[in-house]
Design an enzyme around this catalytic site. Sequence first.
Site, PDB file in Angstrom:
ATOM      1  N   SER A   1       3.238  -1.304   1.387  1.00  0.00           N
ATOM      2  CA  SER A   1       1.997  -1.139   2.131  1.00  0.00           C
ATOM      3  C   SER A   1       2.424  -1.115   3.603  1.00  0.00           C
ATOM      4  O   SER A   1       1.360  -0.688   4.448  1.00  0.00           O
ATOM      5  CB  SER A   1       1.347  -2.510   1.907  1.00  0.00           C
ATOM      6  OG  SER A   1       0.508  -2.402   0.893  1.00  0.00           O
TER       7      SER A   1
ATOM      8  N   LYS B   1       0.982   2.150   4.937  1.00  0.00           N
ATOM      9  CA  LYS B   1      -0.326   2.402   5.346  1.00  0.00           C
ATOM     10  C   LYS B   1      -0.788   2.512   6.985  1.00  0.00           C
ATOM     11  O   LYS B   1      -1.486   3.694   6.968  1.00  0.00           O
ATOM     12  CB  LYS B   1      -1.213   1.185   4.792  1.00  0.00           C
ATOM     13  CG  LYS B   1      -1.092   0.822   3.270  1.00  0.00           C
ATOM     14  CD  LYS B   1      -1.836  -0.440   2.873  1.00  0.00           C
ATOM     15  CE  LYS B   1      -1.714  -0.570   1.525  1.00  0.00           C
ATOM     16  NZ  LYS B   1      -2.256  -2.126   1.057  1.00  0.00           N
TER      17      LYS B   1
ATOM     18  N   TYR C   1      -1.044   8.114  -2.903  1.00  0.00           N
ATOM     19  CA  TYR C   1      -0.797   6.871  -2.269  1.00  0.00           C
ATOM     20  C   TYR C   1       0.447   6.416  -3.092  1.00  0.00           C
ATOM     21  O   TYR C   1       1.458   5.653  -2.547  1.00  0.00           O
ATOM     22  CB  TYR C   1      -1.940   6.079  -2.554  1.00  0.00           C
ATOM     23  CG  TYR C   1      -1.820   4.539  -2.505  1.00  0.00           C
ATOM     24  CD1 TYR C   1      -1.698   3.768  -3.442  1.00  0.00           C
ATOM     25  CD2 TYR C   1      -1.588   3.976  -1.275  1.00  0.00           C
ATOM     26  CE1 TYR C   1      -1.388   2.299  -3.386  1.00  0.00           C
ATOM     27  CE2 TYR C   1      -1.335   2.738  -0.931  1.00  0.00           C
ATOM     28  CZ  TYR C   1      -1.277   1.958  -2.010  1.00  0.00           C
ATOM     29  OH  TYR C   1      -1.057   0.469  -1.681  1.00  0.00           O
TER      30      TYR C   1
ATOM     31  N   TYR D   1      -3.537  -8.994   5.956  1.00  0.00           N
ATOM     32  CA  TYR D   1      -4.484  -9.219   5.195  1.00  0.00           C
ATOM     33  C   TYR D   1      -5.182 -10.775   5.237  1.00  0.00           C
ATOM     34  O   TYR D   1      -5.513 -11.017   6.480  1.00  0.00           O
ATOM     35  CB  TYR D   1      -4.088  -9.161   3.644  1.00  0.00           C
ATOM     36  CG  TYR D   1      -3.098  -8.102   3.321  1.00  0.00           C
ATOM     37  CD1 TYR D   1      -1.804  -8.012   3.018  1.00  0.00           C
ATOM     38  CD2 TYR D   1      -3.750  -6.649   3.327  1.00  0.00           C
ATOM     39  CE1 TYR D   1      -1.098  -7.019   2.686  1.00  0.00           C
ATOM     40  CE2 TYR D   1      -3.142  -5.571   3.058  1.00  0.00           C
ATOM     41  CZ  TYR D   1      -1.853  -5.541   2.717  1.00  0.00           C
ATOM     42  OH  TYR D   1      -0.940  -4.533   2.171  1.00  0.00           O
TER      43      TYR D   1
ATOM     44  N   VAL E   1       4.830  -5.333  -0.377  1.00  0.00           N
ATOM     45  CA  VAL E   1       5.423  -6.384  -1.579  1.00  0.00           C
ATOM     46  C   VAL E   1       6.629  -6.060  -1.634  1.00  0.00           C
ATOM     47  O   VAL E   1       7.291  -6.701  -2.665  1.00  0.00           O
ATOM     48  CB  VAL E   1       4.412  -5.864  -2.781  1.00  0.00           C
ATOM     49  CG1 VAL E   1       3.033  -6.604  -2.433  1.00  0.00           C
ATOM     50  CG2 VAL E   1       4.479  -4.310  -3.182  1.00  0.00           C
TER      51      VAL E   1
HETATM   52  O1  DON Z   1      -0.816  -0.577  -3.960  1.00  0.00           O
HETATM   53  C1  DON Z   1       0.156  -1.502  -4.187  1.00  0.00           C
HETATM   54  O2  DON Z   1      -0.139  -2.569  -4.936  1.00  0.00           O
HETATM   55  C2  DON Z   1       1.567  -1.489  -3.977  1.00  0.00           C
HETATM   56  N1  DON Z   1       2.070   0.069  -3.762  1.00  0.00           N
HETATM   57  C3  DON Z   1       1.663  -1.784  -2.505  1.00  0.00           C
HETATM   58  C4  DON Z   1       0.926  -3.310  -1.932  1.00  0.00           C
HETATM   59  C5  DON Z   1       1.512  -4.089  -0.985  1.00  0.00           C
HETATM   60  O3  DON Z   1       2.512  -3.661  -0.378  1.00  0.00           O
HETATM   61  C6  DON Z   1       0.723  -5.120  -0.510  1.00  0.00           C
HETATM   62  N2  DON Z   1       1.125  -5.604   0.812  1.00  0.00           N
HETATM   63  N3  DON Z   1       1.904  -6.701   0.671  1.00  0.00           N
END
Ligand code: DON
Length: 600
Positions: free
Chosen positions: A64, A67, A189, A241, A259
């Site tokens: 993320s 983003k 994405y 978040y 993540v």
């Molecule tokens: O979309 C997802 O679930 C992962 N590719 C990225 C989510 C993420 O990194 C949330 N951040 N803490």
Amino acid sequence: MRNVVAQLVEDVFEHCRADHSGGPADYIPELAAVDLDAFAICLATSDGHLYTAGDADHAFTIQSVSKPFTYALALTECGQDAVAQRIDVEPSGEPFNEISLDPHNGRPRNPMINAGAITAASLIPGATVAERFEHIRGYYSRFAGRELAMDEAVYTSEARTGHRNRAIGHMLRSFGIVDGDPDEAVDLYFRQCSIEVTARDLAMMAATLANHGRNPITNDEVLSPELTQQVLSVMTTCGMYDAAGDWVTAVGMPAKSGVSGNVLAVLPGQVGVSVFSPRLDAHGNSVRGVNACRELSRRLELHFLRVTREARSTIRSSHGVGSVPSRQRRTPAEADVLELCGHRARVYELHGDLLFAGTEIAVREITSHSDNLDALVLDLRRVDDISVVAQSLLGKMRRALSEQGCESALIDPERRGKAAADDRVFIDLDSATQWCEDLLLARHGKGVRVPDRIELAEHPLIAGLDQTASDHLIGEFDVRDYEPDELVVQRGSPRSGLFLILGGQVSTTLPGADGHVHRVATLGPGMSFGEIPMLVGGETLADTHASTAARVAVLPPDRFDRLAADAPQLKLLLLERLAATAYEQLGSAVRILAGRSDID
Ligand code: DON
């Protein structure tokens, strides 16, 4: 010697290392297969110096943290209005993968949650997913300052299990937020999330954001300063978040988490920080990552709401031109006028960064003392940076002063004030002060203005002598005409004569230690130079050039010396007048030096 900042980063690393709480993201199978104890802290200054501790070159996928960068690319490619029609900028207070749109406008609440990020990815132009992904990959690489690549295994793992994101993609398509094939948007994405980086890369990407969108190493402007502000604003409110509130109070920096266990934080104009540690908390943020950023913010006082000091005036000094005269030599009558009204022309020296608050104080102070001003000079030579609002405020103030009869000028050899081409800009205090004096003499000294041309008999060194003495002395002089810039007397030459100026102007100059030629004095009709070498011998101390076309009467040294035998009384009278002139010149020089000691 160990750099103390490097040591501090190492100390924070050791301080956070012992915490083994949290666990890896496992909903993407490939992410679970990581070294849970890998841990890195990197801090990059906005001019590109990097401090690292731990596994700075350990590779992981950006997830993320991608983003903000795709959001930046969408803003750059599509414009803020077009992006805003599809993605809002409001914190959702929900987890990153919430399947929700704003009930009022149908838009994802912000580009940092998955719904907004998938929408941002859908806006990246290109004929195919491969072309669009290459656009994203290349863009991230410019932020990092090196070519980045995708981790195929993580991409495949998420593409196989990313059902929730596919649901979000189709929901966005059903509301018309995403045009075209939603699976393509989601695939794009997944690919961006799988770009492989290190903590070192992320620190450089953060430093590029801290440096107003310009990579400090490659000097590549990747993102405009205006859009950098937009991206950082959204990171501040949405980047962490549903932990955003705690983050802003405890850390106080625009940030984004991922993540993989990565956190990127930015303090605009100062530093970019990245931390990597795979163990996550309940919000999906790296436990050590959040703690390390909190600790760095505390120890380095990075919180953006920490007011390091209240705004102070950016006025370093100010003075009336009567107290610090120019090196334009004035007649006694002119000097009297300037003594009386010198306070009506004022020089304000500004310094430091001119932002709103400091400029507001300066504008307030100048305005409150402007009622009786004929001329104002703003000296910008010690100013480091001038914000757009500061330029605007100073320009409006100068226009308002002009409307009340006060003309203004800048001293700005580096053109920091970005003045208009037709603006009045001087390179040094002396020339700006002369402009003020000339304006004051034009307004308040009409009767004392020196005529452009005088006869030798009218020169103060000769005027008032009886006719015989006057005729005798005049007969000893040669009258010479000089073209502009023509050398009259060269520095280092032996005593060259006594020079009486009858018309035009001449200037004496000396080479400065800074490599520039500095004016010592400018003289006009009725003035003289060369007295001191004629009186005490020795070399000529400065070059003298005609500043304009000039007419000068010269008494050569041999005739000056012969006067003692031919007309001793006349010689004595001349010496008395010369001594008085030399003393007056000395007094003027002392006043200039005394007035400038802390200013020039
Ligand atoms: O979309 C997802 O679930 C992962 N590719 C990225 C989510 C993420 O990194 C949330 N951040 N803490």
